[in-house]
Write a protein that holds these residues in place. Structure first.
Motif, mmCIF file in Angstrom:
data_model
loop_
_atom_site.group_PDB
_atom_site.id
_atom_site.type_symbol
_atom_site.label_atom_id
_atom_site.label_comp_id
_atom_site.label_asym_id
_atom_site.label_seq_id
_atom_site.Cartn_x
_atom_site.Cartn_y
_atom_site.Cartn_z
ATOM 1 N N ALA A 298 0.832 -1.201 0.000
ATOM 2 C CA ALA A 298 0.000 0.000 0.000
ATOM 3 C C ALA A 298 0.867 1.251 0.000
ATOM 4 O O ALA A 298 1.982 1.258 0.538
ATOM 5 N N LEU A 299 0.345 2.306 -0.602
ATOM 6 C CA LEU A 299 1.021 3.591 -0.537
ATOM 7 C C LEU A 299 0.960 4.125 0.892
ATOM 8 O O LEU A 299 0.015 3.832 1.635
ATOM 9 N N PRO A 300 1.952 4.898 1.323
ATOM 10 C CA PRO A 300 1.960 5.415 2.698
ATOM 11 C C PRO A 300 0.683 6.184 3.029
ATOM 12 O O PRO A 300 0.199 6.990 2.232
ATOM 13 N N GLN A 301 0.126 5.913 4.204
ATOM 14 C CA GLN A 301 -1.071 6.581 4.712
ATOM 15 C C GLN A 301 -2.303 6.397 3.825
ATOM 16 O O GLN A 301 -3.267 7.153 3.925
ATOM 17 N N ASP A 302 -2.284 5.409 2.938
ATOM 18 C CA ASP A 302 -3.457 5.178 2.089
ATOM 19 C C ASP A 302 -3.582 3.686 1.800
ATOM 20 O O ASP A 302 -2.984 3.170 0.860
ATOM 21 N N GLY A 303 -4.364 2.992 2.621
ATOM 22 C CA GLY A 303 -4.510 1.553 2.467
ATOM 23 C C GLY A 303 -5.376 1.136 1.306
ATOM 24 O O GLY A 303 -5.507 -0.060 1.030
ATOM 25 N N THR A 304 -5.975 2.113 0.603
ATOM 26 C CA THR A 304 -6.833 1.777 -0.534
ATOM 27 C C THR A 304 -6.103 1.877 -1.868
ATOM 28 O O THR A 304 -6.687 1.574 -2.905
ATOM 29 N N ARG A 305 -4.848 2.305 -1.849
ATOM 30 C CA ARG A 305 -4.063 2.418 -3.084
ATOM 31 C C ARG A 305 -2.794 1.584 -2.937
ATOM 32 O O ARG A 305 -1.996 1.812 -2.028
ATOM 33 N N TRP A 306 -2.646 0.618 -3.840
ATOM 34 C CA TRP A 306 -1.518 -0.304 -3.793
ATOM 35 C C TRP A 306 -0.745 -0.232 -5.103
ATOM 36 O O TRP A 306 -1.323 0.025 -6.163
ATOM 37 N N ASN A 307 0.569 -0.454 -5.005
ATOM 38 C CA ASN A 307 1.359 -0.481 -6.234
ATOM 39 C C ASN A 307 2.292 -1.679 -6.228
ATOM 40 O O ASN A 307 2.636 -2.230 -5.176
ATOM 41 N N CYS A 308 2.692 -2.104 -7.417
ATOM 42 C CA CYS A 308 3.636 -3.204 -7.584
ATOM 43 C C CYS A 308 5.046 -2.631 -7.509
ATOM 44 O O CYS A 308 5.417 -1.785 -8.325
ATOM 45 N N PHE A 309 5.837 -3.081 -6.527
ATOM 46 C CA PHE A 309 7.173 -2.514 -6.355
ATOM 47 C C PHE A 309 8.284 -3.457 -6.806
ATOM 48 O O PHE A 309 9.451 -3.076 -6.826
ATOM 49 N N ASP A 310 7.937 -4.688 -7.199
ATOM 50 C CA ASP A 310 8.975 -5.595 -7.693
ATOM 51 C C ASP A 310 8.316 -6.718 -8.486
ATOM 52 O O ASP A 310 7.173 -7.099 -8.222
ATOM 53 N N VAL A 311 9.065 -7.230 -9.475
ATOM 54 C CA VAL A 311 8.595 -8.334 -10.314
ATOM 55 C C VAL A 311 9.719 -9.355 -10.436
ATOM 56 O O VAL A 311 10.866 -8.992 -10.716
ATOM 57 N N VAL A 312 9.393 -10.618 -10.201
ATOM 58 C CA VAL A 312 10.357 -11.709 -10.349
ATOM 59 C C VAL A 312 9.931 -12.556 -11.537
ATOM 60 O O VAL A 312 8.800 -13.052 -11.582
ATOM 61 N N HIS A 313 10.834 -12.712 -12.519
ATOM 62 C CA HIS A 313 10.559 -13.537 -13.693
ATOM 63 C C HIS A 313 11.105 -14.939 -13.436
ATOM 64 O O HIS A 313 12.317 -15.129 -13.296
ATOM 65 N N LEU A 314 10.227 -15.916 -13.371
ATOM 66 C CA LEU A 314 10.627 -17.258 -12.969
ATOM 67 C C LEU A 314 11.414 -17.995 -14.040
ATOM 68 O O LEU A 314 12.041 -19.009 -13.758
ATOM 69 N N ASN A 315 11.403 -17.518 -15.272
ATOM 70 C CA ASN A 315 12.137 -18.202 -16.337
ATOM 71 C C ASN A 315 13.535 -17.643 -16.523
ATOM 72 O O ASN A 315 14.230 -18.004 -17.453
ATOM 73 N N GLU A 316 13.946 -16.747 -15.631
ATOM 74 C CA GLU A 316 15.294 -16.184 -15.745
ATOM 75 C C GLU A 316 16.275 -17.001 -14.927
ATOM 76 O O GLU A 316 15.916 -17.575 -13.913
#
Length: 316
Positions: A298-316
């Protein structure tokens, strides 16, 4: 994780870490159960075949009850396995990768269709096991006498009306017994009354009327330091729905109440396979058929807004 070059790689259907995170159990479509131990690298210490059809689910009990596994299968059965304490400390060099040390203690045969999910309850609830089946029922078993792990009477059956695709216990120790169960179209929270020991349907979660995607996964977040609960639902179209609601206490029943999601996350266009929260319920990991794992917060002080901060590619 390394495998011997001459060994065939089977399709893993489910996996589960033990409480320490140093052991991993996997089950596969070819009826194979494997136990992996973490040394310098992951090493397979046990390998055996069980059931009479593909395996779909596996779960470890808390170590306070011993070394206990449950597996669920296409053959409509759940098998409870136990490993003696001494066997778990053996090194891989001393093992013959067989069932040595693991014993089938009980066969649970109440399901009328394939068992897709198995999950032990948090230890403060005792030795409880939930199994979810394609017949539309979640069955909860209890081991009344922990000294006799051969006896697992059926405690209750929860009717979801359609095949079960996911379930998750509320992990919090200061809550009444709660489990969330997802079928293709509905997601419900069930609660056990501590006085009557009866289970009731308390909450109903729905996507919006315009949504046509079936549900595919569910995960209940720990509520460390929070006054509310969070539940994440994964969908066949790659979307993730987050629900947030006041903690459920004994006596504040809201039977039949429908909850709406506080936000929608987009993993991609592929089916969500699994959702997993971190230990404090602040980070959500999602994996899908696209072979990618995304981490959300969640974004700071806002539990209703979320963002993706990392992606793991399993085929790498």
């Amino acid at each position: 994780m390394m495998m011997d070059e001459e060994e065939e790689i089977s399709v893993v259907q489910d996996m589960a870490y033990d409480y320490s995170g140093k052991r991993l159990a996997t089950v596969s479509i070819d009826r194979e159960i494997c136990i992996w131990n973490k040394k310098d690298d992951w090493q397979r210490t046990y390998q055996w075949k069980a059931h009479e059809g593909p395996l779909f689910g596996v779960s470890w009990a808390h170590p306070c009850f011993g070394n206990i596994l449950a597996t669920g299968s296409y053959d409509k059965r759940v098998i409870i396995w136990e490993e003696p304490e001494a066997s778990s400390s053996y090194s891989s060099s001393s093992m013959d990768k067989s069932t040595k040390g693991w014993t089938a203690l009980a066969h649970l045969v109440d399901a009328r269709d394939e068992v897709r999910q198995v999950q032990f309850a948090p230890p403060h609830l005792g030795l409880l096991l939930a199994s979810g089946s394609a017949d539309g029922y979640v069955r909860i078993y209890t081991c009344i006498d922990e000294a006799d792990l051969h006896q697992w009477p059926l405690l209750t059956e929860l009717d979801m009306d359609s095949p079960v695709v996911g379930m998750s216990w509320n992990p919090s120790v200061d809550s009444i017994p709660l489990i969330v169960v997802a079928s293709h179209k509905d997601c419900r929270v069930w609660s056990m009354d501590n006085d009557t020991r009866r289970w009731t349907d308390w909450h109903l979660f729905r996507t919006s009327e315009s949504d046509t995607a079936d549900l595919s996964a569910v995960a209940w977040a720990p509520h460390v330091g929070r006054s509310f609960e969070r539940i994440a639902l994964g969908c066949e179209d790659g979307s993730i729905l987050l629900f947030q609601f006041p903690r459920i206490q004994q006596g504040n029943k809201t039977n039949g109440h429908e909850m709406q999601p506080i936000c929608r996350l987009n993993h991609g266009n592929e089916r969500i396979v699994r959702l997993q929260w971190n230990m404090v319920g602040s980070i959500l990991a999602s994996s899908a058929s696209d072979r990618m794992v995304r981490l959300w917060k969640a974004l700071p002080q806002d539990g209703t807004r979320w963002n993706c901060f990392d992606v793991v590619h399993l085929n790498e």
